[in-house]
Write an enzyme that holds these catalytic residues in place. Structure first.
Site, short mmCIF file in Angstrom:
data_model
loop_
_atom_site.label_atom_id
_atom_site.label_comp_id
_atom_site.label_asym_id
_atom_site.label_seq_id
_atom_site.Cartn_x
_atom_site.Cartn_y
_atom_site.Cartn_z
N ALA A 144 -5.86 5.73 10.61
CA ALA A 144 -4.47 6.18 9.46
C ALA A 144 -5.91 5.31 7.80
CB ALA A 144 -3.08 4.68 9.77
N GLN A 182 3.79 4.90 5.19
CA GLN A 182 4.90 4.60 5.91
C GLN A 182 5.02 3.48 6.68
OE1 GLN A 182 7.09 8.44 6.76
NE2 GLN A 182 6.21 9.32 5.52
N PHE A 183 4.86 3.60 7.50
CA PHE A 183 4.83 2.53 8.73
C PHE A 183 3.68 2.48 9.08
CE2 PHE A 183 9.99 1.82 8.18
CZ PHE A 183 9.98 0.10 8.06
N ARG A 221 0.76 -1.30 0.08
CA ARG A 221 0.38 -0.04 -0.19
C ARG A 221 0.99 1.35 0.27
NH1 ARG A 221 1.35 2.39 4.58
NH2 ARG A 221 1.63 1.02 6.32
N HIS A 251 -0.97 -2.77 13.57
CA HIS A 251 -2.23 -3.46 13.92
C HIS A 251 -1.65 -3.87 14.50
CE1 HIS A 251 -3.28 -1.55 9.71
NE2 HIS A 251 -2.87 -2.09 9.57
N CYS A 258 3.50 6.47 10.49
CA CYS A 258 3.71 7.01 9.11
C CYS A 258 4.65 8.67 9.03
CB CYS A 258 2.08 8.15 9.09
SG CYS A 258 0.30 6.49 9.21
N GLY A 308 -6.97 0.17 3.21
CA GLY A 308 -8.10 0.15 3.50
C GLY A 308 -7.85 1.95 4.12
#
EC number: 2.3.1.181
Length: 228
Positions: free
Chosen positions: A157, A80-81, A77, A84, A188, A170
């Site tokens: 995010a 950045q990092f 995607r 989850h 991010c 998403g």
């Protein structure tokens, strides 16, 4: 809004338990290909992952602060990092932009509007920022980076990929994750702001409550849904 006329409702799919990230990618790839071929309906898939970090196509190695803390996956995607984990609602959104509006900027803006609308159902004012993707919450009780600036934390995010005009990946909404887990990365790529969640904001919100709000807000922005 990004509704599409004369189209079946978007399939609304909710998985229980923790779904392994590689398994989710395989299923998302399958669904996106089938949607592009017209053999599966557009789908929103809600799930949770075990604790992990994902690297987007713009990820910088220096932003992975603790590389051995959790598994790290290349995601494909944009962005950045990100982290989850349990207590975070992931929504993989697979829509056919050919039949809606083939405009990626407009689609990202619609995702932001979706989250903002869902948050407002809990009287949380989410805001977008021109210089950084995602949804942010002002924190007047915290000191800002400068005396003139109010602190703000990221509550959701966004990271997407588009293949054959079908969207993939998403959003992730922080409902009640362990916020300390974000400490292994620079989320991010933004180091000057923090992260928050609905529970961190003092709201007794569970995943089922968040799902109801997300579904209602999705239908306002994208059109009707139907359970799998």
């Amino acid at each position: 809004m990004l509704p599409v006329a004369s189209s079946p409702p978007v399939c609304w799919r909710v998985s229980s338990g923790l779904i392994a990230y590689p398994d989710a990618l395989v299923e998302m790839d399958r669904l996106a290909a089938a949607i592009a071929e017209g053999t599966e309906p557009e789908t929103v898939w809600l799930l949770e992952h075990p604790p992990l970090y994902t690297a987007g196509t713009s990820a910088q190695a220096r932003d992975l602060v603790e590389p051995d803390r959790f598994p790290v996956f290349e995601s494909g995607r944009g962005g950045q990092f990100t982290y989850h984990g349990p207590g975070q609602r992931i929504a993989y959104v697979m829509l056919d932009l050919k039949r809606r509006t083939p405009d990626i900027r407009r689609y990202v803006a619609a995702l932001e509007a979706w989250i903002i609308t869902a948050l407002w159902s809990f009287h949380v004012r989410g805001e977008r920022r021109e210089d950084r993707v995602g949804v942010w919450v002002r924190r007047p009780e915290k000191a800002g980076p400068t005396p003139q600036e109010m602190a703000e934390d990221k509550i959701a995010a966004i990271g997407i990929r588009v293949r054959r005009w079908v969207t993939m990946h998403g959003i992730s909404l922080n409902v009640e994750p362990d916020l300390s887990h974000f400490g292994g990365i620079v989320p991010c790529g933004v180091s000057e702001h923090g992260v928050t969640s609905l529970v961190d904001l003092g709201l007794p919100v569970g995943m089922a409550d968040a799902d109801l709000a997300l579904r209602a807000a999705f239908e306002d922005i994208f059109g009707p849904t139907a359970e799998e």
